[in-house]
Design a protein around this motif. Structure first.
Motif, PDB file in Angstrom:
ATOM      1  N   UNK A 139      38.450  33.426  39.390  1.00 52.77           N
ATOM      2  CA  UNK A 139      39.508  32.414  39.530  1.00 52.77           C
ATOM      3  C   UNK A 139      39.236  31.255  38.584  1.00 52.77           C
ATOM      4  N   UNK A 140      40.190  31.003  37.689  1.00 55.53           N
ATOM      5  CA  UNK A 140      40.034  29.916  36.719  1.00 55.53           C
ATOM      6  C   UNK A 140      41.159  28.892  36.752  1.00 55.53           C
ATOM      7  N   UNK A 141      42.358  29.303  37.172  1.00 59.40           N
ATOM      8  CA  UNK A 141      43.556  28.518  36.832  1.00 59.40           C
ATOM      9  C   UNK A 141      44.023  27.559  37.909  1.00 59.40           C
ATOM     10  N   UNK A 142      44.024  26.270  37.581  1.00 58.07           N
ATOM     11  CA  UNK A 142      44.782  25.259  38.312  1.00 58.07           C
ATOM     12  C   UNK A 142      46.254  25.365  37.877  1.00 58.07           C
ATOM     13  N   UNK A 143      47.095  24.411  38.276  1.00 59.10           N
ATOM     14  CA  UNK A 143      48.528  24.533  37.967  1.00 59.10           C
ATOM     15  C   UNK A 143      48.830  24.696  36.474  1.00 59.10           C
ATOM     16  N   UNK A 144      48.286  23.832  35.608  1.00 57.45           N
ATOM     17  CA  UNK A 144      48.626  24.040  34.196  1.00 57.45           C
ATOM     18  C   UNK A 144      48.148  25.396  33.689  1.00 57.45           C
ATOM     19  N   UNK A 145      47.034  25.892  34.222  1.00 57.66           N
ATOM     20  CA  UNK A 145      46.573  27.229  33.866  1.00 57.66           C
ATOM     21  C   UNK A 145      47.564  28.290  34.318  1.00 57.66           C
ATOM     22  N   UNK A 146      48.052  28.143  35.540  1.00 59.54           N
ATOM     23  CA  UNK A 146      49.027  29.095  36.082  1.00 59.54           C
ATOM     24  C   UNK A 146      50.266  29.108  35.198  1.00 59.54           C
ATOM     25  N   UNK A 147      50.723  27.911  34.817  1.00 62.28           N
ATOM     26  CA  UNK A 147      52.002  27.778  34.123  1.00 62.28           C
ATOM     27  C   UNK A 147      51.917  28.147  32.646  1.00 62.28           C
ATOM     28  N   UNK A 148      50.782  27.872  32.021  1.00 59.88           N
ATOM     29  CA  UNK A 148      50.745  27.944  30.559  1.00 59.88           C
ATOM     30  C   UNK A 148      49.642  28.827  29.981  1.00 59.88           C
ATOM     31  N   UNK A 149      48.746  29.353  30.829  1.00 57.79           N
ATOM     32  CA  UNK A 149      47.638  30.138  30.292  1.00 57.79           C
ATOM     33  C   UNK A 149      47.567  31.508  30.981  1.00 57.79           C
ATOM     34  N   UNK A 150      48.571  32.373  30.725  1.00 55.72           N
ATOM     35  CA  UNK A 150      48.583  33.680  31.394  1.00 55.72           C
ATOM     36  C   UNK A 150      47.329  34.507  31.094  1.00 55.72           C
ATOM     37  N   UNK A 151      46.741  34.282  29.915  1.00 52.64           N
ATOM     38  CA  UNK A 151      45.541  35.045  29.550  1.00 52.64           C
ATOM     39  C   UNK A 151      44.345  34.668  30.410  1.00 52.64           C
ATOM     40  N   UNK A 152      44.477  33.588  31.193  1.00 51.47           N
ATOM     41  CA  UNK A 152      43.370  33.143  32.055  1.00 51.47           C
ATOM     42  C   UNK A 152      43.629  33.427  33.526  1.00 51.47           C
ATOM     43  N   UNK A 153      44.732  34.110  33.841  1.00 51.84           N
ATOM     44  CA  UNK A 153      45.114  34.245  35.254  1.00 51.84           C
ATOM     45  C   UNK A 153      44.077  34.971  36.111  1.00 51.84           C
ATOM     46  N   UNK A 154      43.554  36.075  35.595  1.00 50.04           N
ATOM     47  CA  UNK A 154      42.530  36.832  36.336  1.00 50.04           C
ATOM     48  C   UNK A 154      42.978  37.182  37.756  1.00 50.04           C
ATOM     49  N   UNK A 155      42.056  37.154  38.730  1.00 50.39           N
ATOM     50  CA  UNK A 155      42.351  37.709  40.059  1.00 50.39           C
ATOM     51  C   UNK A 155      43.004  36.720  41.018  1.00 50.39           C
ATOM     52  N   UNK A 156      42.592  35.459  40.923  1.00 50.62           N
ATOM     53  CA  UNK A 156      43.093  34.448  41.865  1.00 50.62           C
ATOM     54  C   UNK A 156      43.515  33.188  41.120  1.00 50.62           C
ATOM     55  N   UNK A 157      44.732  32.742  41.403  1.00 46.44           N
ATOM     56  CA  UNK A 157      45.217  31.461  40.889  1.00 46.44           C
ATOM     57  C   UNK A 157      44.911  30.367  41.904  1.00 46.44           C
ATOM     58  N   UNK A 158      44.900  29.129  41.428  1.00 41.12           N
ATOM     59  CA  UNK A 158      44.687  27.987  42.339  1.00 41.12           C
ATOM     60  C   UNK A 158      45.726  26.891  42.097  1.00 41.12           C
ATOM     61  N   UNK A 159      47.001  27.179  42.317  1.00 41.57           N
ATOM     62  CA  UNK A 159      48.015  26.147  42.089  1.00 41.57           C
ATOM     63  C   UNK A 159      47.938  25.037  43.120  1.00 41.57           C
ATOM     64  N   UNK A 160      47.976  23.801  42.637  1.00 44.71           N
ATOM     65  CA  UNK A 160      48.027  22.625  43.507  1.00 44.71           C
ATOM     66  C   UNK A 160      49.303  21.859  43.236  1.00 44.71           C
ATOM     67  N   UNK A 161      49.252  20.981  42.244  1.00 40.55           N
ATOM     68  CA  UNK A 161      50.366  20.049  42.011  1.00 40.55           C
ATOM     69  C   UNK A 161      51.699  20.782  41.818  1.00 40.55           C
ATOM     70  N   UNK A 162      51.679  21.963  41.216  1.00 39.29           N
ATOM     71  CA  UNK A 162      52.951  22.654  40.989  1.00 39.29           C
ATOM     72  C   UNK A 162      53.621  23.065  42.297  1.00 39.29           C
ATOM     73  N   UNK A 163      52.834  23.289  43.344  1.00 42.68           N
ATOM     74  CA  UNK A 163      53.426  23.643  44.633  1.00 42.68           C
ATOM     75  C   UNK A 163      54.354  22.541  45.126  1.00 42.68           C
ATOM     76  N   UNK A 164      54.026  21.321  44.726  1.00 44.86           N
ATOM     77  CA  UNK A 164      54.779  20.159  45.208  1.00 44.86           C
ATOM     78  C   UNK A 164      55.902  19.782  44.243  1.00 44.86           C
TER      79      UNK A 164
END
Ligand SMILES: *Cc1c(COP(=O)(O)O)cnc(C)c1O
Length: 363
Positions: A189-214
């Motif tokens: 697991x590497x991706x916070x919200x900007x990772x989720x949104x803009x770094x698909x090559x870093x998505x791996x197994x688990x995302x960790x969205x925070x601010x984007x949820x809101x």
């Protein structure tokens, strides 16, 4: 009742979580630390209870609040425990734990648990806040791999600049991560919200969205996916007084704003004690009856002042939206020299009212 309140749209929260999931095949922690960034952790967790693969929080107090509210999905403690005495409760509530430091390894090895724990071993890939260095990491991993207190071992790291596409720093962190974890088998697991949104090559197994949820964008520029997020919190109040001022009259503390034209001033029941940023400058956007206007004068504790001159249809009792749909909190934050994260977390005093079309979550 004082009209200041925060309307929390739980349908928008679900929309945003689903958007995060739609961008990849990964699973996703819904990050609901700090009272779900001020949105109400229990209500948000319940609204996501059927969708979220797991939740993530900052500390055991936050996790136990969720367990006591009936949340049964996995909950990850993003910094693990702060003192060994928490391990009993971690065991009891079956919490997943980050381990980021050697002292935690030692406390885990010494712990008497009813069942082994799911551990996320943190690598410092360049953020330089917490985590094991790339040199230490494989050794700690090998040690934990054979530890009876460990049920499963996963890899986690955090990006410092994923909200900036062109610095090269995120690529560097990914390369450090790849080298340090080579040959170590386990979920990543590497991706916070900007990772989720803009770094698909870093998505791996688990995302960790925070601010984007809101529904706030982590970016300072338009971004395809971020622009489809729906604001969850509408911070609202009403005009409680109106006055007409001639040219040259100061408004509020310190006379920061002086009228440059005959000005109709609206006084709004909202201030920094509610979490509205005192540093918001003249010109910070607000919505009055759905129309753009702006802050004029310094924000005080319980009130702030807005310009009604060009909104003749608005006046006493008009609805004021400080942020939310039609006015992203990130915009307001930029005018106050901060970020939407801090605006949300600073929410104070105002009651939260929850709306949801989803009956199971109506609490
Ligand atoms: C808070 C946090 C997140 C979520 O970050 P956002 O930028 O809000 O998406 C992810 N991972 C860790 C370790 C965090 O502390």
């Amino acid at each position: 009742m004082r009209p200041a309140h925060a309307l929390i749209d739980l349908d928008a929260l679900r929309h945003n979580y689903r958007l995060a999931k739609s961008l990849s095949d990964s699973r996703a922690f819904a990050v609901i630390k700090a009272n779900a960034y001020g949105h109400g952790a229990v209500e948000c967790a319940r609204a996501l209870a059927d969708d979220a693969d797991a939740f993530a929080v900052a500390c055991i107090e936050e996790a136990i609040e969720l367990r006591e509210a009936g949340i049964t999905r996995p909950i990850l403690l993003l910094e693990g425990w702060f003192e060994a005495s928490e391990l009993g409760l971690i065991d009891q509530h079956q919490l997943w734990c980050v381990i980021h430091a050697q002292w935690q390894v030692e406390e885990l090895l010494a712990a008497r648990l009813s069942a082994p724990l799911h551990i996320w071993l943190k690598l410092d890939s360049g953020m330089h806040r917490v985590g094991f260095s790339p040199e230490e990491y494989p050794g700690v991993w090998r040690q934990l791999e054979t530890t009876p207190q460990v049920a499963s071992l996963s890899k986690i790291s955090h990006f410092a600049r994923a909200d900036e596409p062109d610095t090269g720093r995120t690529e560097e962190q990914m390369a450090v991560f790849a080298r340090a974890t080579e040959g170590l088998e386990g979920p990543v697991s590497l991706c916070n919200s900007p990772g989720v949104l803009a770094w698909p090559q870093a998505h791996n197994d688990w995302l960790r969205p925070g601010i984007m949820l809101y529904g706030a964008t982590p970016f300072t520029f338009p971004q395809e996916h971020a622009d489809s997020l729906q604001p969850v919190m509408q911070l609202q109040s009403r005009i409680i007084a109106v006055r007409e001022l001639p040219v040259g009259e100061p408004i509020g503390y310190g006379s920061r704003f002086v009228t440059a034209r005959p000005t109709r001033v609206g006084v709004v029941a909202m201030g920094y004690a509610d979490g509205y940023p005192r540093h918001a400058g003249d010109g910070t956007p607000v919505l009055i009856d759905g129309q753009r206007s702006q802050l004029i004068g310094r924000v005080s504790m319980d009130m702030l002042t807005v310009d009604l001159t060009d909104l003749p249809g608005s006046g006493l009792g008009s609805e004021v939206r400080l942020w939310g749909k039609g006015l992203n909190a990130s915009k307001v934050a930029a005018h106050a020299g901060t970020i939407a994260y801090q605006l949300f977390c600073n929410l104070n005093r105002v009651p939260r009212r929850f709306t949801s079309s989803f009956s199971a979550s109506a609490t």
